[in-house]
Design an enzyme around this catalytic site. Sequence first.
Site, mmCIF file in Angstrom:
data_model
loop_
_atom_site.group_PDB
_atom_site.id
_atom_site.type_symbol
_atom_site.label_atom_id
_atom_site.label_comp_id
_atom_site.label_asym_id
_atom_site.label_seq_id
_atom_site.Cartn_x
_atom_site.Cartn_y
_atom_site.Cartn_z
ATOM 1 N N GLU A 97 0.835 -1.213 0.000
ATOM 2 C CA GLU A 97 0.000 0.000 0.000
ATOM 3 C C GLU A 97 0.870 1.263 0.000
ATOM 4 O O GLU A 97 0.579 2.247 0.712
ATOM 5 C CB GLU A 97 -0.961 0.018 1.202
ATOM 6 C CG GLU A 97 -1.837 -1.214 1.326
ATOM 7 C CD GLU A 97 -2.893 -1.345 0.239
ATOM 8 O OE1 GLU A 97 -3.003 -0.446 -0.608
ATOM 9 O OE2 GLU A 97 -3.583 -2.374 0.228
ATOM 10 N N CYS A 188 -14.576 0.663 -20.080
ATOM 11 C CA CYS A 188 -15.605 0.567 -19.036
ATOM 12 C C CYS A 188 -15.352 1.613 -17.948
ATOM 13 O O CYS A 188 -16.301 2.148 -17.362
ATOM 14 C CB CYS A 188 -15.661 -0.842 -18.447
ATOM 15 S SG CYS A 188 -16.194 -2.075 -19.674
#
Length: 209
Positions: A97, A188
């Site tokens: 992260e 998308c």
Amino acid sequence: MFIEPRVGNGREAPHRGWIEVVAGSMFSGKTEELIRRLNRAKIARQRVEIFKPSLDTRYHEHDVVSHNATSIRSTPVQLPEEMLLLASGCDVVGIDEAQFFDASLVDVCNQLANQGTRVIVAGLDMDYTGKPFGPMPALMAVAEFVTKVNAVCVCCGEVAAYSFRIAASEAQVLLGETDSYEARCRPCFQAGMQEKTPVVPRPTARQER
Ligand SMILES: Nc1ncnc2c1ncn2[C@@H]1O[C@H](COP(=O)(O)OP(=O)(O)O)[C@@H](O)[C@H]1O
Ligand SMILES: Cc1cn([C@H]2C[C@H](O)[C@@H](COP(=O)(O)O)O2)c(=O)[nH]c1=O
Ligand SMILES: [Zn+2]
């Protein structure tokens, strides 16, 4: 698949420190790949330390956990500088992260690599708007090895490089999983972003005058 680099050319003392970055969207397998590399280092009896930002408490306070439930013990830290002390004497440092750390992470990774540590960093390359996230672009620039991983688009099954936010927040940091995000391919993702954009009514001829 990433093949661990060999060190040295046989003619001089091998140099061992370098930076590897694993970057991609959510659900692309960054954490699984980080855990895979760190487990192999452990099997090779190398001293391994793993860090994550203390704000990421989604699954577990101390473990780095993938969406597929594989996990490895880690130490949460607030600031990258804390890793310098905690990782002294280590052969390998893993960081998950990384997008949540500030820019000082780049210096810290460079310092660790310069002193002979193999540094493996995983993080989101883009935020939910498609913009580069935190120190990730700079880390990709200074790394010796960059692996870009992709997820599967939940709308059409194509290669997904984007993390589309389905939750309403516009803050850059919003912890979450499938409740708040979808892996999406470029078309998308673009279609979803267009749907989110409020339609501004065009002025009528009378208003224009
Ligand atoms: N849309 C998706 N595309 C690919 N994998 C997915 C998707 N949704 C869930 N997964 C699961 O997520 C796992 C990867 O999780 P993880 O390593 O935590 O990814 P990341 O750290 O990149 O978010 C995959 O092995 C798969 O089981
Ligand atoms: C795109 C995006 C994501 N986040 C958060 C959501 C998750 O808590 C982590 C990413 O975890 P993963 O291991 O890569 O799945 O980041 C965010 O705060 N802001 C964003 O724009
Ligand atoms: Zn798609």
